[in-house]
Design a protein around this motif. Structure first.
Motif, PDB file in Angstrom:
ATOM      1  N   THR A  16       0.937  -1.241  -0.141  1.00 40.97           N
ATOM      2  CA  THR A  16      -0.079   0.000   0.003  1.00 40.97           C
ATOM      3  C   THR A  16       0.823   1.213  -0.063  1.00 40.97           C
ATOM      4  O   THR A  16       1.970   1.206   0.605  1.00 40.97           O
ATOM      5  N   PRO A  17       0.580   2.307  -0.859  1.00 41.56           N
ATOM      6  CA  PRO A  17       1.311   3.621  -0.681  1.00 41.56           C
ATOM      7  C   PRO A  17       1.428   4.152   0.481  1.00 41.56           C
ATOM      8  O   PRO A  17       0.299   4.094   1.518  1.00 41.56           O
ATOM      9  N   PRO A  18       2.551   4.851   0.998  1.00 44.80           N
ATOM     10  CA  PRO A  18       2.652   5.417   2.196  1.00 44.80           C
ATOM     11  C   PRO A  18       1.622   6.639   2.497  1.00 44.80           C
ATOM     12  O   PRO A  18       1.319   7.152   1.232  1.00 44.80           O
ATOM     13  N   SER A  19       1.402   6.882   3.745  1.00 45.35           N
ATOM     14  CA  SER A  19       0.272   8.199   3.957  1.00 45.35           C
ATOM     15  C   SER A  19       1.146   9.396   3.746  1.00 45.35           C
ATOM     16  O   SER A  19       2.246   9.675   3.990  1.00 45.35           O
ATOM     17  N   PRO A  20       0.535  10.191   2.885  1.00 46.97           N
ATOM     18  CA  PRO A  20       1.145  11.558   2.786  1.00 46.97           C
ATOM     19  C   PRO A  20       1.495  12.341   3.959  1.00 46.97           C
ATOM     20  O   PRO A  20       2.473  12.937   3.964  1.00 46.97           O
ATOM     21  N   ALA A  21       0.761  12.040   5.088  1.00 46.02           N
ATOM     22  CA  ALA A  21       0.753  12.729   6.154  1.00 46.02           C
ATOM     23  C   ALA A  21       2.151  12.308   6.809  1.00 46.02           C
ATOM     24  O   ALA A  21       2.944  13.138   7.533  1.00 46.02           O
ATOM     25  N   LEU A  22       2.761  11.069   6.624  1.00 44.98           N
ATOM     26  CA  LEU A  22       3.958  10.527   7.001  1.00 44.98           C
ATOM     27  C   LEU A  22       5.117  11.481   6.631  1.00 44.98           C
ATOM     28  O   LEU A  22       6.012  11.804   7.110  1.00 44.98           O
ATOM     29  N   THR A  23       5.026  11.525   5.352  1.00 47.86           N
ATOM     30  CA  THR A  23       6.132  12.454   4.431  1.00 47.86           C
ATOM     31  C   THR A  23       6.039  13.759   4.675  1.00 47.86           C
ATOM     32  O   THR A  23       6.981  14.397   5.117  1.00 47.86           O
ATOM     33  N   LEU A  24       4.739  14.253   5.186  1.00 49.24           N
ATOM     34  CA  LEU A  24       4.887  15.834   5.553  1.00 49.24           C
ATOM     35  C   LEU A  24       5.468  15.943   6.980  1.00 49.24           C
ATOM     36  O   LEU A  24       5.973  16.838   7.271  1.00 49.24           O
ATOM     37  N   THR A  25       4.923  15.015   7.850  1.00 49.13           N
ATOM     38  CA  THR A  25       5.607  14.725   9.106  1.00 49.13           C
ATOM     39  C   THR A  25       7.176  14.870   9.228  1.00 49.13           C
ATOM     40  O   THR A  25       7.747  15.701   9.846  1.00 49.13           O
ATOM     41  N   ALA A  26       7.738  13.807   8.412  1.00 49.08           N
ATOM     42  CA  ALA A  26       9.103  13.966   8.268  1.00 49.08           C
ATOM     43  C   ALA A  26       9.698  15.299   7.833  1.00 49.08           C
ATOM     44  O   ALA A  26      10.907  15.772   8.013  1.00 49.08           O
ATOM     45  N   ALA A  27       9.057  15.897   6.747  1.00 46.22           N
ATOM     46  CA  ALA A  27       9.602  17.025   5.906  1.00 46.22           C
ATOM     47  C   ALA A  27       9.598  18.022   7.118  1.00 46.22           C
ATOM     48  O   ALA A  27      10.489  18.977   7.214  1.00 46.22           O
ATOM     49  N   LEU A  28       8.464  18.157   7.719  1.00 40.57           N
ATOM     50  CA  LEU A  28       8.071  19.290   8.750  1.00 40.57           C
ATOM     51  C   LEU A  28       9.270  19.094   9.727  1.00 40.57           C
ATOM     52  O   LEU A  28       9.797  20.186  10.456  1.00 40.57           O
ATOM     53  N   LEU A  29       9.252  17.849  10.329  1.00 44.75           N
ATOM     54  CA  LEU A  29      10.434  17.743  11.441  1.00 44.75           C
ATOM     55  C   LEU A  29      11.774  18.218  11.096  1.00 44.75           C
ATOM     56  O   LEU A  29      12.371  18.974  11.869  1.00 44.75           O
ATOM     57  N   GLY A  30      12.183  17.909   9.961  1.00 44.47           N
ATOM     58  CA  GLY A  30      13.700  18.353   9.515  1.00 44.47           C
ATOM     59  C   GLY A  30      13.683  19.808   9.249  1.00 44.47           C
ATOM     60  O   GLY A  30      14.593  20.769   9.670  1.00 44.47           O
TER      61      GLY A  30
END
Length: 456
Positions: A16-30
Motif C-alpha cells: 500500500t502507498p505510504p500516507s502523505p501525512a507521514l511524508t509531511l511529518t518527516a519534512a516538517l520535522l527536518g
C-alpha cells in the motif's frame, strides 16, 4: 528550489502507498529542526562565551557561521535536490546536520564550534528545498498541497519563534551543549520517518558553480569585514567588492544563474526582497542583542532570558495566520504596510530600554516589532510568488529566503559590532537602524497594488 512535482517510485515490496501525512511529518520535522537552530543558540551565547572564550566577535561568528553558510548555499541546493532526488538530498542533509550537531556539542574550543556550525549551515541549505519538494510530491492535488505547505511553513515559523525559549530552558537544565545534542534524537526521528516515505527520482537541473562560489566568497568577506574590522576588515572589504563585481558579471552571462538578476526588474520582487530583508535584520538582530542584554547587562539566567521571549513567540504563529487572511481579503499591501509600521514603531519603543528597565516590560515591548514582522512576511512572500512565472516560483522563493537569511546574518554582524563599544548605546543605534529600514520599505510597499488576490 524545485517547482515541479517529481514522479515517485514506491519501495519494492510495499503493498500500500505510504500516507502523505507521514511524508509531511518527516519534512516538517527536518525543516523545524534547521529553523530552530537559527535562533536557539542566541540565549546560550553568554554560556558559550564563558566556556570557550572568544569575546563578542567570537559569539557573532557562532551565529553567523550557520546563518551565512545556510543562506549562501541555499541559492543552488534546490538544483542539487533535483539532481540527487528530493528524498536522497533530504536524507543526506538531515544526516549531515545531525552529525554536525554532535560535533557542535562536543566542540572543545571556539574554532571547532564555528567550523561545525558552518557544516550545520551547509546541511540546512540542502534540507530546506528538499523538505518542501517532498511536501509537494506527497500532495499532488493543489488544494491539499496548499494546506500541507501552509502547515510546513507554520512549523518553521513556530520553531524560529520558540528558539530563544528552548535555548534558555536547555542551557539552564543541561548546558549550552544541550542545544546541539537535542538535535540528535530529532534528526534520527526525521530519518526514521523518511525511510517509510517513497523515494524521489532524479531529474536534470543546471548548477551555476562559479556564481555559487563567488556568492560565498563575497558574503563571507563582507561579514568578516564588519565583525573583525581594522586592517583585516579593510582587506576583507576589498575582497568582498571584487567578488561581488565578479558575481554580477558571471550572473549576467550565465544561462542558468543562481540569482537571475532580471528578477529585480520587477518592482514587486525588489520591494518584497527589501521588506523581507528588513524584517530579518530587525528580528534576528534584536533577538541576538536582547539575549545578551537580559544576561550580560541585567544579570539574568539563561532560562529567565528565554522566557522573556515567550510572549512574542506565542503570538507570532497566530499573527502569521491572521496576516494570510488579511492579504486574501484586502490584498498584500495592507498587511505589509501595517506590519512594517508596527515593527518600526516597536523598534522605536525599545529605544527607551536600559539596564534599569524591568525585564517583564522589555518582554512586552518586544511584542510589537515581532508581530509586525509576522504580519509582513506571509503577504510579501505571496506577492513575490504572484509576480513571477509559475516555472520560476521555486527559484524566486530560493532568492527570497536566501536574501532574508543573509540580511539576518549581516544584521547580527553590524549590531554586534555596534554594542561592542558600549552595549546600551549600541543597542539604541541598532534599533534606530531597524526603524529606519522599516520606514524605507514601508514607503516602497505603499506603491504596490492594493488589490486582493481574488480580484479581477
Amino acid at each position: 528550489m524545485p517547482t515541479t512535482t517529481t514522479r515517485l517510485t514506491p519501495r519494492t515490496g510495499r503493498s500500500t502507498p505510504p500516507s502523505p501525512a507521514l511524508t509531511l511529518t518527516a519534512a516538517l520535522l527536518g525543516f523545524a529542526l534547521i529553523t530552530l537552530d537559527a535562533s536557539v543558540v542566541n540565549v546560550a551565547l553568554p554560556s558559550i562565551g564563558h566556556a570557550l572564550g572568544g569575546g563578542m566577535s567570537g559569539l557573532q561568528w557562532v551565529v553567523d557561521a550557520y546563518t551565512l553558510s545556510f543562506a549562501a548555499l541555499m541559492l543552488s541546493t534546490g538544483a542539487f535536490a533535483d539532481r540527487a532526488g528530493a528524498s536522497r538530498a533530504y536524507a543526506i542533509g538531515v544526516a549531515v546536520f545531525t552529525l554536525a550537531s554532535a560535533a557542535c556539542g562536543l566542540a572543545p574550543n571556539l574554532p571547532t564550534l564555528i567550523a561545525a556550525r558552518v557544516l550545520q549551515g551547509v546541511a540546512a541549505a540542502v534540507v530546506l528545498p528538499a523538505s518542501l519538494s517532498l511536501v509537494r510530491q506527497a500532495y499532488p492535488e493543489p488544494a491539499k498541497r496548499a494546506r500541507a505547505v501552509a502547515t510546513w511553513a507554520a512549523g518553521g515559523s513556530i520553531a524560529v519563534a520558540l528558539g530563544p525559549v528552548a535555548g534558555g530552558a536547555l542551557t539552564t537544565a543541561w548546558d549550552w551543549r544541550g542545544i546541539f545534542f537535542i538535535n540528535l534524537p530529532l534528526g534520527a526521528a526525521a530519518l526514521a520517518l523518511l525511510i517509510r516515505s517513497p523515494r524521489s527520482e532524479r531529474r536534470p537541473a543546471p548548477l551555476d558553480l562559479p556564481g555559487q562560489v563567488l556568492a560565498v566568497v563575497a558574503l563571507t568577506a563582507v561579514t568578516f569585514a564588519v565583525i573583525e574590522g581594522g586592517t583585516t576588515g579593510v582587506a576583507a572589504s576589498l575582497i568582498a567588492l571584487v567578488a561581488g563585481a565578479l558575481f554580477i558579471r558571471v550572473e549576467l552571462r550565465q544561462a542558468h544563474p543562481v540569482v537571475p538578476l532580471g528578477l529585480f526588474r520587477s518592482r514587486t520582487v525588489s520591494v518584497a526582497v527589501a521588506a523581507g530583508a528588513a524584517c530579518s535584520v530587525a528580528f534576528y538582530g534584536v533577538v541576538f542583542l536582547f539575549s545578551l542584554f537580559f544576561q550580560q547587562v541585567q544579570g539574568r539566567s539563561a532560562l529567565y532570558a528565554g522566557l522573556m521571549f515567550l510572549p512574542m513567540a506565542g503570538l507570532i504563529s497566530v499573527t502569521n495566520v491572521v496576516s494570510g487572511k488579511l492579504a486574501g481579503r484586502y490584498g498584500a499591501r495592507l498587511p505589509m504596510l501595517i506590519g512594517q509600521l508596527l515593527a518600526g514603531a516597536g523598534a522605536l519603543g525599545l529605544l527607551y530600554v536600559d539596564e534599569h528597565t524591568p525585564p517583564l516590560l522589555v518582554a512586552v515591548l518586544l511584542v510589537p516589532m515581532a508581530l509586525g514582522c509576522a504580519l509582513t512576511v506571509p503577504p510579501l512572500t505571496a506577492v513575490m510568488m504572484d509576480a513571477v512565472p509559475a516555472e520560476r516560483a521555486g527559484l524566486a522563493a530560493g532568492v527570497l529566503n536566501s536574501a532574508r537569511q543573509v540580511a539576518g546574518g549581516l544584521g547580527i554582524a553590524v549590531f554586534g559590532a555596534l554594542v561592542s563599544d558600549g552595549f546600551t548605546t549600541g543597542l539604541r543605534e541598532s534599533l534606530a537602524i531597524s526603524a529606519a529600514l522599516f520606514a524605507v520599505t514601508a514607503s516602497l510597499s505603499f506603491r504596490l497594488s492594493g488589490r486582493p488576490a481574488n480580484s479581477p
